[in-house]
Design an enzyme around this catalytic site. Structure first.
Site, mmCIF file in Angstrom:
data_model
loop_
_atom_site.group_PDB
_atom_site.id
_atom_site.type_symbol
_atom_site.label_atom_id
_atom_site.label_comp_id
_atom_site.label_asym_id
_atom_site.label_seq_id
_atom_site.Cartn_x
_atom_site.Cartn_y
_atom_site.Cartn_z
ATOM 1 N N HIS A 151 0.842 -1.208 0.000
ATOM 2 C CA HIS A 151 0.000 0.000 0.000
ATOM 3 C C HIS A 151 0.877 1.259 0.000
ATOM 4 O O HIS A 151 0.909 2.020 0.970
ATOM 5 C CB HIS A 151 -0.870 -0.060 1.252
ATOM 6 C CG HIS A 151 -2.013 0.882 1.307
ATOM 7 N ND1 HIS A 151 -1.900 2.239 1.086
ATOM 8 C CD2 HIS A 151 -3.326 0.662 1.585
ATOM 9 C CE1 HIS A 151 -3.081 2.804 1.231
ATOM 10 N NE2 HIS A 151 -3.964 1.869 1.527
ATOM 11 N N GLU A 248 -0.741 1.043 -5.345
ATOM 12 C CA GLU A 248 -0.510 -0.193 -4.606
ATOM 13 C C GLU A 248 -0.310 -1.386 -5.539
ATOM 14 O O GLU A 248 -1.098 -1.593 -6.458
ATOM 15 C CB GLU A 248 -1.690 -0.473 -3.675
ATOM 16 C CG GLU A 248 -2.074 0.718 -2.805
ATOM 17 C CD GLU A 248 -3.328 0.465 -1.995
ATOM 18 O OE1 GLU A 248 -3.546 -0.694 -1.586
ATOM 19 O OE2 GLU A 248 -4.097 1.420 -1.779
#
Length: 268
Positions: A151, A248
């Protein structure tokens, strides 16, 4: 925030406490970096040839043990989103072990391991620092078929003056719950949460900082792009969204197997 030196592991590598959380600090000819052992989470990386941090970290991050760190590269594993509790999995909230490191003249390798209480290996991360940054995630829980998202919060001078390039032209818009056709280059000026089918390469043009950030995805099935805009988000200030964008590297629809998932970041 209280910062306390715990141990000098090598001339270039030291272990600190940031409030309740152990953090590795790397100072080397290739650049500087900081990695939280909670989550094996990169929270800072400044290559030697740049001035600004490549990853974004909230300026109000409290570094409280057991709470997710807002910024850097959180490891969302073994699930993504609200599939289970806690949200985005437990890996980013648990302490990982630094199991080995190799510091050479032009490259640094750091290896981290997540284990169960019974000392069974759950996952492994290798971080490589040179002129570029590489993260390789290996899953050992084959039977559970987990998910993963790296992330990554990228730091930009001004999100409204930055471009995200070389994106796929179809995406699932989480906000509208619809599949959409979108341009390959996007400028973010509103709340965005999109899940793209993975391609191999994206580029962030950071106009204010006069740099481009190249992102390479290895063995991903999706790419997620996220910026909360003015929506209230924990451990983020009202203006925090102006200087960040999340891109991500993810395995969501296709679950993890033995083949590692990799992320490479280059700055020019």
């Amino acid at each position: 925030m209280e910062v306390k030196l715990i141990k000098q592991l090598a001339p270039e590598l030291a272990l600190y406490h940031y409030n309740d959380i152990p953090v590795l600090a790397l100072k080397h000819a290739v650049g500087t970096a900081k990695i939280s052992l909670q989550g094996a989470q990169l929270i800072s990386w400044i290559p030697a040839h740049t001035e600004q941090d490549v990853v974004w970290l909230s300026e109000i991050e409290p570094f409280n043990k057991g709470e997710a760190i807002r910024g850097g590269i959180p490891i969302c594993y073994p699930w993504f989103g609200k599939t289970g509790t806690p949200s985005h999995g437990y890996a980013r909230l648990q302490l990982w072990q630094l199991v080995s490191y190799d510091i050479q003249a032009d490259v640094v390798y750091l290896n981290f391991l997540l284990e169960t209480e019974n000392a069974e290996s759950v996952a492994h991360i290798e971080m490589t620092f040179s002129e570029e940054f590489h993260l390789e995630f290996t899953n050992y829980c084959i039977e559970q078929e987990p998910q993963l998202a790296l992330h990554t919060y990228f730091n930009v001078g001004d999100i409204s003056q930055s471009e995200i390039q070389q994106l796929p032209t179809t995406t699932f818009n989480v906000l509208t719950q619809q599949q959409e056709t979108v341009p390959p280059t996007r400028v973010v000026n509103e709340y965005v949460e999109c899940i793209y089918p993975a391609n191999e390469r994206n580029v962030i043009v950071d106009t204010i900082n006069q740099r481009t950030i190249e992102i390479l995805h290895e063995n991903a099935s999706e790419i997620v792009m996220w910026n909360p805009w003015h929506n209230e988000t924990s451990a983020m200030s009202e203006e925090g969204h102006n200087t960040m964008i999340c891109i991500e590297t993810a395995r969501i629809s296709e679950r993890l197997a033995e083949k590692p998932v990799g992320l490479t970041i280059r700055v020019k």
